[in-house]
Design a protein around this motif. Structure first.
Motif, mmCIF file in Angstrom:
data_model
loop_
_atom_site.group_PDB
_atom_site.id
_atom_site.type_symbol
_atom_site.label_atom_id
_atom_site.label_comp_id
_atom_site.label_asym_id
_atom_site.label_seq_id
_atom_site.Cartn_x
_atom_site.Cartn_y
_atom_site.Cartn_z
ATOM 1 N N LYS A 177 -52.280 1.014 -30.177
ATOM 2 C CA LYS A 177 -51.142 0.122 -30.442
ATOM 3 C C LYS A 177 -51.423 -1.264 -29.891
ATOM 4 O O LYS A 177 -51.891 -1.406 -28.754
ATOM 5 N N GLU A 194 -47.770 1.407 -22.540
ATOM 6 C CA GLU A 194 -47.040 1.712 -23.762
ATOM 7 C C GLU A 194 -46.206 2.969 -23.539
ATOM 8 O O GLU A 194 -46.620 3.906 -22.857
ATOM 9 N N LYS A 247 -43.263 1.977 -28.363
ATOM 10 C CA LYS A 247 -43.509 0.605 -27.929
ATOM 11 C C LYS A 247 -44.926 0.442 -27.388
ATOM 12 O O LYS A 247 -45.400 1.262 -26.603
ATOM 13 N N GLY A 248 -45.571 -0.643 -27.814
ATOM 14 C CA GLY A 248 -46.893 -0.960 -27.283
ATOM 15 C C GLY A 248 -46.791 -1.485 -25.862
ATOM 16 O O GLY A 248 -45.695 -1.746 -25.351
#
Length: 502
Positions: A76, A117, A121-122
């Motif tokens: 990500k 992360e 969500k990164g």
């Protein structure tokens, strides 16, 4: 002469650490008076990247969010806000300036992870590269000087601020920590020079690599242990990894700490040997019992965490308000401990038992504030809502303990609930009714026993009616397990189904 209060405080602050680093899964427990206060568990595939430094590449500029996405070599892309970019910090322009003035797509940047992360969500990144010791923090890319507010001598605090300003370069930020208070200027300059050299080496390494690339990998576990040891001048540490033992022994000698360090080589697991495993197992439980008979219920979601306080077995011997207040007092202390233990972050809503007296609510807020002051993460106690729920936020830098150690249930997808046998049986019935006009004589269904019992009724009394409604003979086979499910295997003639069924 040491007073009773001083002795009591020393006993209260007696810290022990148990470090299990010899296996692939690393574990460190922090105890005070033999009560577990913090647990760090890191499987090899979930090692924290917080503090790691990368050469990243800007993949997308987001003007509406004043941010960019950075490819830094993981699945990500990371998130970098404009305020974390050195060119923005050092120009000190108006906060309304567009991010496109400071960074462009395809540009290479040095970035450091500030939050792992989590979920979808990164990682959160910063371009303000930070190196720290227990006495000095060095930040490249920002013009800033800070001095610890915990200095006991205001004159020394002012003096260290002036010293930091004097030797700082324009593109550097320096934070002087409490342990520097009684050190010499020579020590300060040596540590500053060492940290500057670390950053220069980083730039040289970046110049020879293509983005994305890992430049610096932080040993978070060893640093976490040292950070915990720095908070108190003395304590006990038992560790089962010899290399780490040697490094920590050297650190203790260099920093004049009074920690008792022991290297454990026995065949038994160090957590079991020190009776820590039992306390660790309780951390993952949904219900936490209080000593007075009350209990807490923890409900963690991706958006926030809800903690419900219940009186349970506690009845008290005084009036109702005082009884409920006593439960809430115990709950306030335990909630603060559990937040740190479970590493619960983000928005936290604590549903205390309703209290009529405003003064009691204020006292609960004071207890929570006092207890969370020992947490290394920033915790804000916002206050009670009109519905009597205490709002708290805790800074997130890494996944919670439950995120690290568990996965969503493949049956209920993390909801904690599955469809009832009745719901599944009636769905099957409706699906069979959709095929009632088909020419097939029979149908074979693979089904769980509980669903079959509902579908056919007691002693299969509903079977004739159902077969008449669907215009087919019904053949059932059963699947093992407790999950309510079904699968229509085949439609056909009675002879075909009988052959397949056998």
């Amino acid at each position: 002469m040491i007073s009773f209060l001083q002795i009591e405080e020393r006993i209260f602050l007696m810290k022990k650490m148990i470090a299990n680093l010899s296996s692939r899964e690393k574990r460190v427990a922090v105890l005070e008076n033999d009560v577990l206060r913090k647990i760090e568990i890191m499987p090899p595939h979930q090692c924290s990247t917080v503090g790691n430094i990368y050469l990243g590449k800007v993949t997308k500029v987001l003007p509406g969010m004043d941010a960019v996405f950075i490819d830094y070599g993981v699945d990500k892309n990371g998130f970098l806000h404009r305020d974390e970019i050195p060119s923005f910090q050092l120009t000190k322009r108006d906060g309304k300036a567009a991010i496109g003035q400071y960074v462009r797509q395809g540009e290479k940047l040095l970035v450091q992870v500030t939050r792992d992360e989590t979920g979808k969500k990164g990682a959160k990144l910063t371009g303000l590269i930070e190196f720290s010791t227990d006495s000095l923090v060095y930040i490249h890319g920002i013009d800033y000087v800070g001095v610890s507010k915990k200095f006991k001598n205001e004159h020394l605090q002012k003096q260290w601020r002036e010293t930091a300003v004097q030797f700082k370069q324009p593109n550097e930020g320096l934070i002087v920590r409490t342990s520097m208070e009684n050190e010499s200027e020579t020590v300060f300059l040596n540590r500053l020079s060492s940290l500057r050299q670390l950053y220069k080496n980083l730039e040289l390494k970046a110049a020879s690599l293509k983005a994305p690339a890992l430049l610096y990998e932080r040993d978070n576990f060893l640093e976490m242990i040292i950070s915990e040891m720095s908070r108190t001048g003395s304590g006990e540490l038992a560790i089962d990894d010899f290399e780490a033992y040697q490094e920590l022994k050297k650190w203790i000698q260099e920093n004049g700490k009074e920690w008792i360090l022991s290297y454990e080589t026995g065949p038994k697991d160090i957590f079991s040997e020190r009776n820590v495993d039992g306390q660790v197992e309780k951390v993952m439980k949904k219900i936490v019992w209080l000593d007075n008979g009350g209990y807490l219920i923890f409900e963690e979601t991706e958006a926030f965490t809800v903690i419900d306080v219940n009186s349970g077995k506690f009845t008290g011997k005084v009036e109702k308000e005082a009884t409920l207040f006593a439960v809430n007092q115990a709950a306030a202390k335990e909630v603060a401990r559990q937040l740190r233990l479970r590493n619960i972050s983000g928005i936290i809503l604590i549903d205390f038992i309703n209290m009529e007296k405003p003064q009691h609510k204020l006292e609960i807020i004071d207890i929570v504030k006092k207890e969370v002051a020992r947490d290394e993460m920033r915790v804000q106690v916002i206050g009670f809502t009109e519905l009597g729920i205490l709002q708290v936020t805790r800074k997130r830098t890494s996944p919670s303990l439950s995120e690290i150690l568990t996965i969503p249930c493949p049956v209920c997808s993390g909801s904690g609930k599955v469809e009832s046998a009745e719901t599944v049986a009636f769905r099957l019935e409706r699906e069979l009714l959709e095929h009632r006009k088909a020419d097939d004589e029979a149908v074979w269904v693979e089904v769980s026993k509980a669903v079959a019992d509902v579908l056919l009724g007691e002693n299969e009394s509903y079977r004739p009616t159902l077969e008449e409604l669907i215009s087919k003979k019904l053949f059932l086979s059963f699947v093992s397990g407790s999950i309510n499910t079904y699968s229509i295997k085949r439609f056909g003639s009675i002879q075909e189904i009988e052959r397949a069924f056998k």
